[in-house]
Design an enzyme around this catalytic site. Structure first.
Site: not given
Length: 476
Positions: A112, A142, A215
């Site tokens: 993402h 992911d 992230s």
């Protein structure tokens, strides 16, 4: 010795006794400075640019101002220079983290972080910048693998999440809110967490402070080894609230290996729809306590159908591993080699049996989502509050039901309504006995003693679920 002397000695002894545990506790606190200095250079900041359509500003117009007005810079900064047309494609940037896994430029991050990016910039702690290309991404886990053209880059030390224990100290390095190379520490809160949006990842849950920008960054153990990829947080505010989740590095590297070797990721697939075994359902299946994954539906022509698994089977073990709850099963199946056999231990009709299943490959999301569509409810009330009727030919074709079943036309206030059964559902079985018609469904219900729990197999759209319903007392 005088009483005063004893008092002094006593106070001194108490003070030393209290100080000793504190000193021992202080010595046992983890020290992260060496870990950060050794592994920090291999952690990178990732900046990606996406192009998106701008919003037309029909309700706001820029005022005409003199050239020397102090507000000129303000409006130019926020609304652009003259000649720009509101609604044109506008660039936007997103920030994330990543880490270098090979000295020749392999960089691991979250999918993402780079989704839809037209340009990706990787920046090291030494302020060196590289334009990165995407080797491959996997949305289900992911994970994304990037490549930069460089040699001699510092790399992290890869470890394994298999030995992690709850309570163990861990360290995260990343760029929260763009603050590059920030370190935050905490403990492992739980292992093997399943999140609603991620069925195939057994997440590591920690209380490490993770925020937007973290992230894709690494999660280290005290040995300085990467054990996870920081991926998600649970938050009602957008910021850290004490719950953060990391992808186990073992799974991440398996994805990386597949992306490098074949450009895509394949996962194991059983071809079943499963649900949790609740306390009431456990009672109807003769179980002392709820456990396992209840098969609500076996998909046609899938691996489970070919092996003989049935709706109503409860999977207790998969390939030698316990299945305590339904969410434990998808990661186990997903990690299984495609085309290889696996032993599935099930509870069927109160007896355990082992069935060999040849694992298939998980289809694309589009295929899985096209299993079926909900039927339109049609225009009698039984003892649980349902009005049911027989299915017509068109409804059978639409729902993929060849024979039997009772269509729920309406739901009155009562036990079925409180359980969650809706109009448009189709009742397929009562206590594992197939329902051949609406009339037979009502007859089966009438034969059940009040206060007894029964399991109803219900089809909703293309999915099937078991519902436990306790038969209410007869009205006087």
């Amino acid at each position: 010795m005088s009483m005063l002397g004893w008092s002094v000695v006593t106070r001194t002894a108490v003070a030393l006794a209290l100080a000793a545990p504190l000193a021992v506790g202080a010595r046992e606190l983890p020290e992260f400075t060496e870990l950060f200095e050794r592994q920090g250079p291999a952690v990178v900041n990732i900046s990606s640019e996406q192009t998106q359509a701008g919003e037309p500003m029909s309700q706001f117009s820029i005022p005409e101002l003199p050239d020397d007005s102090p507000f000129q810079d303000f409006f130019r900064r926020f609304f652009g220079d003259e000649g720009e047309v509101p609604g044109d494609a506008l660039p936007s940037r997103s920030l994330g983290s990543g880490f270098i896994i090979s000295s020749d430029g392999d960089v691991l991050t979250n999918a993402h972080v780079v989704e839809g990016a037209s340009e990706i910039i990787v920046r090291t702690s030494e302020r060196r910048e590289y334009v990165a290309t995407v080797v491959g991404t996997d949305q289900r886990s992911d994970i994304a693998l990037l490549k930069v053209e460089a040699e001699g880059l510092p790399t992290v030390t890869l470890g394994s999440a298999k030995g992690l224990k709850v309570g163990e100290w861990v360290l995260a390095i990343g760029s929260p809110f763009g603050f590059e190379h920030s370190a935050t520490a905490g403990i492992v809160s739980a292992m093997g967490r399943s999140l609603p949006s991620e069925n195939y990842v057994p997440f590591i849950q920690t209380d490490v402070a993770i925020n937007p920008g973290n992230s894709g960054g690494p999660l280290f153990n005290l040995d300085g080894e990467v054990v996870g990829v920081n991926s998600q947080i649970y938050s009602r505010t957008g910021g850290f609230m004490g719950l953060s989740f990391a992808i186990p590095i073992d799974m991440a590297m398996d994805v990386v290996d597949q992306l490098k070797s074949k450009g895509r990721v394949s996962r194991g697939w059983l071809g079943v729809m499963i649900q949790d075994v609740t306390r009431d359902l456990a009672e109807t299946f003769g179980m002392r306590q709820p456990r396992g994954a209840l098969i609500a539906q076996v998909l046609t022509d899938g691996p489970a159908a070919e092996a003989g698994l049935q709706a109503g089977d409860i999977i207790l073990r998969f390939d030698g591993k316990e299945v305590p709850v339904s969410s434990s099963l998808p990661p186990l199946v997903g990690a299984s080699p495609v085309g290889e056999p696996a032993e599935v231990e099930v509870l069927r009709a109160g007896k355990r049996q082992t069935i060999d299943v040849v694992i298939g490959e998980l289809p694309d999301e589009e295929v899985l989502s096209g299993i079926g569509r909900a039927a339109e409810p049609r225009a009698t009330v039984n003892r649980i509050g349902l009005v049911v009727s027989d299915l017509g030919p068109e409804q059978r074709d639409e729902l993929g039901i060849e024979r039997g079943g009772a269509l729920v036309d309406s739901v009155a206030e009562g036990v079925a309504d409180r359980t969650g059964i809706r109009a448009g559902d189709v009742i397929l079985a009562v206590n594992h006995e197939s329902v051949r018609s609406a009339g037979e469904f009502n007859e089966l219900l009438e034969a059940i003693e009040p206060g007894q729990s029964v399991a109803l197999l219900v089809q909703r759209g293309g999915s099937r679920l078991f519902y436990a319903i306790r038969i209410p007392p007869n009205e006087p």
